[in-house]
Design a protein around this motif. Structure first.
Motif, PDB file in Angstrom:
ATOM      1  N   SER A  49       0.834  -1.197   0.000  1.00 51.20           N
ATOM      2  CA  SER A  49       0.000   0.000   0.000  1.00 51.20           C
ATOM      3  C   SER A  49       0.874   1.255   0.000  1.00 51.20           C
ATOM      4  CB  SER A  49      -0.900  -0.001   1.244  1.00 51.20           C
ATOM      5  OG  SER A  49      -1.482   1.261   1.437  1.00 51.20           O
ATOM      6  N   ASP A  72       0.237   3.771   1.591  1.00 52.96           N
ATOM      7  CA  ASP A  72       0.251   4.247   2.971  1.00 52.96           C
ATOM      8  C   ASP A  72       1.475   3.730   3.726  1.00 52.96           C
ATOM      9  OD1 ASP A  72      -2.152   5.507   2.494  1.00 52.96           O
ATOM     10  OD2 ASP A  72      -3.377   3.898   3.349  1.00 52.96           O
ATOM     11  N   GLU A  90       4.358   6.189   3.588  1.00 54.25           N
ATOM     12  CA  GLU A  90       4.157   7.351   4.464  1.00 54.25           C
ATOM     13  C   GLU A  90       4.422   6.987   5.920  1.00 54.25           C
ATOM     14  OE1 GLU A  90       3.895  10.167   3.027  1.00 54.25           O
ATOM     15  OE2 GLU A  90       3.702   9.164   1.081  1.00 54.25           O
TER      16      GLU A  90
END
Length: 388
Positions: free
Chosen positions: A373, A375, A378
Motif C-alpha cells: 500500500s 500508505d 508514508e
C-alpha cells in the motif's frame, strides 16, 4: 558461543501470515493481533499465497504426492519436473534446466560443475555464502574482486592470464545482490570474460521475475534475440522461493554443461527430488509472470520512487535498482533499535548485521512488494523521521 556480542546474536522468530492481508503476526499472539506490514520477505510479487499457486500445489499433491520419495535418477522424477524444466529453458533461452530442492544446493552444484582444483575463481566480494561453499568444495583457488568493480576484475584477469595463459577461470557474480540491492554491468562483465576466456556464472535468485526485459533476469539481456545464444554467460542459477512465491531452485545451461551436471553432480543425483507441490506452484508462478511482464517493471519504478522519498527525508539513498532497499545505519545496536522502532509502529524490517554484511555496514533491509500500500511508505517515512 558466549563470545558473540549481544548485538550480533541471532534468534528465531516465528510468524503467522494474516489471511487476506500483507501482514505477519508473531507466533503466540492472539489471532486478533493486527500484525506487522511485511517489509522483510522476498515475496516480491506477492505470489506465495496466490490462489493459482495454491490450486496448482494442491492438484500436484493429489496426483503426484507430497514428496517425490527418491532422487531424480532413481524414482523421483515426476511429470511436473519435466514441465517446469522445459518451461524455464524456453523462457530463459537455455537448452537445459535442472531442478534442485534449494538455492544453496543449486549454487553448490553450479560451482563444482564449472571448476576443479586447477581452476581460479574470481568472485565478487559480496556473493552469497552458498557460492563460496561451492568454491571451497571444488578445491579451486579463490580470488575476490571489489563489489561490482569491473576495473578490479579486469586487472586481476589480466594478471592471471599474463602469468598463467592456460589457467581455467571462472567469474562469479549475482545479477541483484540480496543485501545491497545493486547489480553489475553484466554486458561489460561478459565482454571481459570473453576477452580472457573465462567462464561466467550468474546467480539470478533475486532478479528473476523482476529485472530484465520481461522479468527473465539480467542474463536475458545478453542473449541474441534471434537465436537465444547466451554469449559469454556459462550458467545461471535461480530460485523459486523469492519472486516465484514457492520453493526450490534451478540451474540453466547449454547441452554440454547440462550433461556434465546429469552425469557427475553429486548435489543433483544424491538428493530427493524437489517436492511436486513446490514444482507445480513454481510452474504456475512462471505462467503468471509470463502473462504479466509489466509486474517487474512496475515494481522497479515504485522502488525508485521509494528511494527518492527516503533520500528527500534526509537518509542515504538506498543503493541499486529494484525492490531491495538497504537503509545503511552502520552500528549493529543502532540497526536493532531502529528495527524495534519500526515494529512498534507496525512495520517489519530486519536489521542485517555482520557477518552477513561487511563490518560497520549494519542496515535495515527494506523490501518492497507488488501489492504494498502507498500508505506504507508514508508510515515508514514518519517512523524514520522520529528516529533521526
Amino acid at each position: 558461543m558466549a563470545s558473540i556480542p549481544p548485538a550480533r546474536r541471532r534468534s528465531l522468530r516465528t510468524w503467522v501470515p494474516k489471511p487476506g492481508s500483507d501482514r505477519l503476526r508473531p507466533s503466540g499472539t492472539h489471532p486478533s493481533h493486527q500484525g506487522l506490514v511485511d517489509l522483510a520477505s522476498n515475496d516480491y510479487l506477492n505470489l506465495a499465497r496466490h490462489p493459482l499457486l495454491q490450486q496448482a500445489a494442491w492438484r500436484a499433491i493429489k496426483d503426484q504426492g507430497v514428496g517425490a520419495g527418491g532422487s531424480r535418477l532413481v524414482s523421483g522424477s515426476r511429470p511436473v519436473h519435466e514441465e517446469l524444466e522445459a518451461a524455464l529453458g524456453s523462457w530463459l533461452g537455455w537448452k537445459r534446466a535442472f531442478l534442485f530442492p534449494s538455492g544453496f544446493q543449486a549454487n553448490l552444484a553450479a560451482v563444482t560443475a564449472l571448476t576443479d582444483r586447477h581452476t581460479t575463481v574470481l568472485a565478487d566480494r559480496l556473493i552469497h555464502h552458498s557460492l563460496l561453499v561451492g568454491v571451497q568444495a571444488s578445491g579451486a583457488r579463490l580470488k575476490r574482486f571489489a563489489h561490482n568493480n569491473l576495473g578490479d576484475l579486469s586487472l586481476q584477469l589480466e594478471n592471471i592470464r599474463r602469468a598463467r595463459p592456460s589457467q581455467p577461470l571462472l567469474v562469479i557474480t549475482e545479477s541483484l545482490f540480496s543485501m545491497e540491492g545493486t547489480s553489475p554491468d553484466l554486458a561489460s562483465m561478459v565482454a571481459l570474460c570473453c576477452a580472457h576466456d573465462a567462464k561466467l556464472l550468474v546467480d539470478e535468485a533475486h532478479a528473476l521475475g523482476i529485472l530484465g526485459p520481461n522479468g527473465e533476469g539480467l542474463a536475458a539481456t545478453i542473449a541474441t534475440p534471434s537465436d537465444h545464444i547466451h554469449h559469454g554467460v556459462t550458467m545461471v542459477s535461480g530460485t523459486f522461493g523469492k519472486a516465484f512465491g514457492s520453493g526450490g531452485a534451478f540451474l540453466a545451461c547449454d547441452d554440454e554443461v547440462g550433461d556434465q551436471l546429469l552425469q557427475s553432480s553429486g548435489a543433483f543425483r544424491y538428493t530427493t527430488a524437489l517436492a511436486p507441490p513446490l514444482a507445480a506452484a513454481a510452474l504456475a508462478a512462471l505462467q503468471l509472470i509470463q502473462a504479466h511482464p509489466h509486474w517487474g517493471r512496475e515494481l522497479v519504478e515504485r522502488a525508485e520512487h521509494w528511494r527518492d522519498r527516503i533520500a528527500t527525508a534526509g537518509w542515504p539513498r538506498p543503493r541499486g535498482r529494484g525492490p531491495i532497499l538497504p537503509l545503511l545505519v552502520g552500528d549493529d545496536q543502532t540497526a536493532l533499535n531502529l528495527q524495534q522502532q519500526l515494529e512498534q509502529a507496525g512495520l517489519l524490517s530486519i536489521a542485517i548485521r555482520p557477518p552477513t554484511v561487511p563490518e560497520g555496514s549494519a542496515r535495515l533491509r527494506l523490501v518492497l512488494h507488488r501489492q504494498q500500500s502507498d500508505d506504507t511508505l508514508e508510515l515508514l517515512l514518519h517512523c524514520l523521521a522520529k528516529a533521526q
